[in-house]
Motif scaffolding. Sequence first.
Motif, mmCIF file in Angstrom:
data_model
loop_
_atom_site.group_PDB
_atom_site.id
_atom_site.type_symbol
_atom_site.label_atom_id
_atom_site.label_comp_id
_atom_site.label_asym_id
_atom_site.label_seq_id
_atom_site.Cartn_x
_atom_site.Cartn_y
_atom_site.Cartn_z
ATOM 1 N N TRP A 50 3.819 -10.768 6.201
ATOM 2 C CA TRP A 50 4.004 -9.536 5.434
ATOM 3 C C TRP A 50 3.610 -9.728 3.973
ATOM 4 C CZ3 TRP A 50 3.786 -4.664 5.720
ATOM 5 C CH2 TRP A 50 4.330 -3.829 4.735
ATOM 6 N N SER A 51 3.831 -10.921 3.419
ATOM 7 C CA SER A 51 3.471 -11.169 2.018
ATOM 8 C C SER A 51 1.975 -10.975 1.778
ATOM 9 C CB SER A 51 3.919 -12.572 1.573
ATOM 10 O OG SER A 51 3.079 -13.588 2.094
ATOM 11 N N ARG A 54 1.176 -6.710 2.774
ATOM 12 C CA ARG A 54 1.730 -5.746 1.817
ATOM 13 C C ARG A 54 0.902 -5.607 0.545
ATOM 14 N NH1 ARG A 54 4.715 -6.982 -2.387
ATOM 15 N NH2 ARG A 54 6.384 -5.491 -1.926
ATOM 16 N N ASP A 103 8.806 -1.825 2.624
ATOM 17 C CA ASP A 103 8.998 -3.271 2.523
ATOM 18 C C ASP A 103 10.064 -3.774 3.489
ATOM 19 O OD1 ASP A 103 7.713 -5.324 1.212
ATOM 20 O OD2 ASP A 103 8.710 -5.015 -0.704
ATOM 21 N N HIS A 106 8.467 -3.336 7.068
ATOM 22 C CA HIS A 106 7.148 -3.982 7.132
ATOM 23 C C HIS A 106 6.093 -3.047 7.725
ATOM 24 C CE1 HIS A 106 9.192 -8.202 7.157
ATOM 25 N NE2 HIS A 106 9.285 -7.604 5.992
ATOM 26 N N ALA A 189 6.029 -11.531 -3.908
ATOM 27 C CA ALA A 189 6.213 -10.134 -3.507
ATOM 28 C C ALA A 189 6.377 -9.235 -4.725
ATOM 29 C CB ALA A 189 7.423 -10.020 -2.593
ATOM 30 N N VAL A 192 3.045 -4.035 -4.642
ATOM 31 C CA VAL A 192 3.015 -3.365 -3.347
ATOM 32 C C VAL A 192 1.945 -3.963 -2.560
ATOM 33 C CG1 VAL A 192 2.530 -1.225 -2.154
ATOM 34 C CG2 VAL A 192 3.855 -1.191 -4.230
#
Length: 192
Positions: A50-51, A54, A103, A106, A189, A192
């Motif tokens: 996800w890092s 995103r 966030d 996800h 993070a 966005v």
Amino acid sequence: MALGGIDGCDACNAMMEAQVICRHHAHEPRENQCSSVLVRHVKAPANLVWSLVRRFDQPQKYKPFVSRCVVQGDLRIGSVREVNVKTGLPATTSTERLELFDDDEHVLGIKILDGDHRLRNYSSVITVHPEIIDGRPGTLVIESFVVDVPEGNTKDDTCYFVRALINCNLKCLAEVSERMAMLGRVEPANAV
């Protein structure tokens, strides 16, 4: 959908996958559009995957066809990015808007607004879900899209082309994430 190599009950995994697809990836294509859903299992923890996903402002972190990305202003839903595409594809630029961002869940969604390509009315959603792969933290990544079928193309040809691009992006996402997991790294993070 087969979930080979995944720990746990195959039927349970397939049910979870189907629920996620129904919740976030249920596009309703019009007559002149095509749509599809792609799935990738990544042998890296979901927070790490996800890092990368995103980062609307840095798709080139894992998308091999992106050479440059510029976002004007703050990153939030409605933000627009100008993407430069590497040579070799039938495009050089794409203008894209951030449509969905969660966030906690996800979820990231984009819509292509313009560009020198044939992807009109293109929207995609990508979701990231933790799972266990071979007894270790892994990630189920699901990406779906809907797009107009260009004049002179068939739905099958259009879906094949877009699926090939997304599959390449997901393969690279898996490679980058798995390499980062081996090195113990996670992207910050802060955006966005």
